[in-house]
Design a protein around this motif. Structure first.
Motif, short mmCIF file in Angstrom:
data_model
loop_
_atom_site.label_atom_id
_atom_site.label_comp_id
_atom_site.label_asym_id
_atom_site.label_seq_id
_atom_site.Cartn_x
_atom_site.Cartn_y
_atom_site.Cartn_z
N ARG A 110 0.83 -1.19 0.00
CA ARG A 110 0.00 0.00 0.00
C ARG A 110 0.88 1.25 0.00
O ARG A 110 2.01 1.22 0.46
N GLN A 111 0.31 2.32 -0.50
CA GLN A 111 1.05 3.57 -0.52
C GLN A 111 1.26 4.05 0.90
O GLN A 111 0.34 4.03 1.73
N ARG A 112 2.47 4.46 1.18
CA ARG A 112 2.80 4.90 2.54
C ARG A 112 2.01 6.15 2.89
O ARG A 112 1.99 7.13 2.15
N ARG A 113 1.39 6.11 4.06
CA ARG A 113 0.60 7.25 4.50
C ARG A 113 1.47 8.27 5.22
O ARG A 113 2.57 7.96 5.68
N ALA A 114 0.93 9.46 5.32
CA ALA A 114 1.62 10.50 6.08
C ALA A 114 1.62 10.12 7.57
O ALA A 114 0.69 9.45 8.04
N PRO A 115 2.64 10.52 8.32
CA PRO A 115 2.68 10.17 9.75
C PRO A 115 1.45 10.68 10.48
O PRO A 115 0.97 11.80 10.24
N ARG A 116 0.91 9.84 11.36
CA ARG A 116 -0.27 10.23 12.11
C ARG A 116 0.09 11.26 13.18
O ARG A 116 1.19 11.26 13.72
N LYS A 117 -0.88 12.12 13.47
CA LYS A 117 -0.70 13.07 14.54
C LYS A 117 -0.74 12.33 15.87
O LYS A 117 -1.54 11.41 16.07
N ARG A 118 0.11 12.71 16.78
CA ARG A 118 0.15 12.06 18.10
C ARG A 118 -0.89 12.71 19.01
O ARG A 118 -0.98 13.93 19.10
N TYR A 119 -1.65 11.87 19.68
CA TYR A 119 -2.68 12.36 20.59
C TYR A 119 -2.36 11.88 22.01
O TYR A 119 -1.68 10.87 22.21
N ARG A 120 -2.86 12.62 22.95
CA ARG A 120 -2.73 12.25 24.36
C ARG A 120 -4.01 11.55 24.80
O ARG A 120 -5.11 11.97 24.45
N ARG A 121 -3.88 10.49 25.53
CA ARG A 121 -5.06 9.79 26.02
C ARG A 121 -4.82 9.34 27.44
O ARG A 121 -3.67 9.22 27.90
N VAL A 122 -5.90 9.06 28.14
CA VAL A 122 -5.84 8.57 29.51
C VAL A 122 -6.23 7.10 29.51
O VAL A 122 -7.26 6.73 28.94
N VAL A 123 -5.42 6.27 30.12
CA VAL A 123 -5.68 4.84 30.19
C VAL A 123 -6.42 4.53 31.48
O VAL A 123 -5.89 4.75 32.57
N GLN A 124 -7.65 4.04 31.35
CA GLN A 124 -8.44 3.68 32.53
C GLN A 124 -8.12 2.24 32.96
O GLN A 124 -7.89 1.37 32.10
N THR A 125 -8.11 2.01 34.24
CA THR A 125 -7.86 0.67 34.78
C THR A 125 -9.02 0.17 35.64
O THR A 125 -8.88 -0.85 36.31
N VAL A 126 -10.12 0.87 35.65
CA VAL A 126 -11.29 0.48 36.43
C VAL A 126 -12.45 0.24 35.46
O VAL A 126 -12.83 1.16 34.72
N PRO A 127 -13.03 -0.96 35.40
CA PRO A 127 -14.17 -1.20 34.50
C PRO A 127 -15.33 -0.27 34.83
O PRO A 127 -15.72 -0.13 35.99
N GLY A 128 -15.87 0.36 33.80
CA GLY A 128 -16.99 1.27 33.99
C GLY A 128 -16.60 2.69 34.32
O GLY A 128 -17.47 3.56 34.41
N GLU A 129 -15.31 2.95 34.51
CA GLU A 129 -14.88 4.31 34.82
C GLU A 129 -15.22 5.28 33.69
O GLU A 129 -15.60 6.42 33.92
N LEU A 130 -15.08 4.82 32.44
CA LEU A 130 -15.44 5.63 31.29
C LEU A 130 -15.98 4.71 30.20
O LEU A 130 -15.27 3.82 29.73
N VAL A 131 -17.23 4.92 29.81
CA VAL A 131 -17.87 4.14 28.75
C VAL A 131 -18.19 5.10 27.61
O VAL A 131 -18.85 6.13 27.82
N GLN A 132 -17.73 4.80 26.42
CA GLN A 132 -17.98 5.64 25.25
C GLN A 132 -19.20 5.11 24.49
O GLN A 132 -19.35 3.91 24.31
N GLY A 133 -20.05 6.02 24.05
CA GLY A 133 -21.25 5.65 23.33
C GLY A 133 -21.39 6.44 22.04
O GLY A 133 -20.99 7.60 21.96
N ASP A 134 -21.98 5.81 21.03
CA ASP A 134 -22.15 6.49 19.74
C ASP A 134 -23.14 5.70 18.89
O ASP A 134 -23.54 4.58 19.24
#
Length: 322
Positions: free
Chosen positions: A126-150
């Motif tokens: 595949r054609q090489r893609r441009a480098p992705r932008k780096r994002y900051r994220r928080v890693v949760q270690t407790v089930p249910g601490e953050l649930v994403q919906g969409d």
């Protein structure tokens, strides 16, 4: 002056003129080598090949420079097994294919799988893609601490309501006929209460099925906000125009499209509503996730729900999403 790059056919016929003039003996080997821009040793090499090949032009083509013995090259049976797995699971990436092959008892790396598929013509570069932008994220270690919906729109005007736990990747989803506020609120209520752990925070975007934040003139409380308040759940909205904040639910939508909706075709009388729970059960109980060190979401739930001194967990930390 830059050297002219010749094609393969041009190189063959240039060598043919060289060996023909060498056979005629009108000029010295040194003069001919200088004339064609090669060394005397190379000139003798091509003349020897041409003479040994019956003075046929085919003897002047390039030969393979691969070593005659390559101990680390994959065995034909191993390459055949890799190709079979790739053809049986065309939507799988290289890492997941490598895991499947390794479970069959074969020792092979991701790069080895890539080279085997490349040689077989199964994997296309595949054609090489441009480098992705780096994002900051928080890693949760407790089930249910953050649930994403969409929501994810399906064919026929239907929608998939999806919630996924950020810590365990535990999935819950259901198909609804529309995205009206009451329909989505009932579906989310059913999904959140069915999770095997209490939910602390629900995170959604600014869609009208989730919030009235874009309608400040609306004084009434949104039904989803009211339901979350009654059940002690915090409803958090992602920043505007920043879907990366809901990256896990966006990624699982892509997985559902690749592994479920595009792979199967409904027969007359069948609906996605009847088949989606089976895929969700497979996703939670059997599908291994690289982000969970190749554990299933159910295994991750069990692991994180153990006492902290048993699992040696540390507090949530901020890491760089590479």
């Amino acid at each position: 002056m830059a050297r002219i790059q010749l094609t393969a056919n041009q190189q063959v016929y240039q060598r043919l003129r060289l060996v023909t003039e060498m056979a005629a003996g009108r000029e010295s080997i040194t003069a001919l080598a200088h004339k064609y821009g090669i060394s005397r040793k190379t000139a003798y090499k091509w003349f020897a090949r041409w003479d040994a090949g019956g003075r046929d032009v085919g003897a002047l083509t390039e030969q393979s420079r691969a070593p005659r013995v390559c101990p680390r090259r994959l065995a034909p049976a191993t390459e055949a097994a890799i190709v079979r797995e790739a053809q049986a699971h065309p939507d799988q990436g290289l890492v997941r294919l490598t895991r499947r092959v390794q479970r069959q008892g074969l020792t092979v790396s991701v790069y080895g799988v890539y080279r085997a598929l490349l040689r077989a013509g199964v994997f296309q570069r595949r054609q090489r893609r441009a480098p992705r932008k780096r994002y900051r994220r928080v890693v949760q270690t407790v089930p249910g601490e953050l649930v994403q919906g969409d929501l994810m729109q399906l064919d026929g005007g239907q929608y998939q309501v999806t919630v996924i736990d950020s810590a365990t990747r535990y999935l819950a989803a259901v198909v609804v006929p529309n995205k009206q506020v009451a329909t989505v609120r009932k579906a989310l209520a059913r999904l959140l209460t069915a999770l095997p752990f209490p939910v602390q925070t629900l995170q959604t975007d600014h869609g009208t099925e989730f919030t009235y934040a874009f309608f400040p003139h609306v004084q009434a409380e949104h039904p989803l906000d009211a339901w979350c308040r009654q059940h002690g759940i915090r409803h958090r909205l992602i920043p505007v125009a920043y879907p990366q904040a809901n990256g896990k639910v966006e990624r699982v939508h892509r997985i559902c499209r690749q592994e479920f909706y595009r792979r199967y075709r409904l027969r007359p009388g069948q609906t996605w509503t009847g088949w989606l729970p089976k895929y969700v059960d497979y996703y939670n109980q059997q599908r291994e996730h690289g982000s969970l060190d190749w554990r299933t979401p159910a295994q991750q739930v069990q692991r994180l729900q153990q006492p902290q001194h048993d699992q040696g967990q540390t507090a949530p930390q901020t890491v760089t999403d590479v």
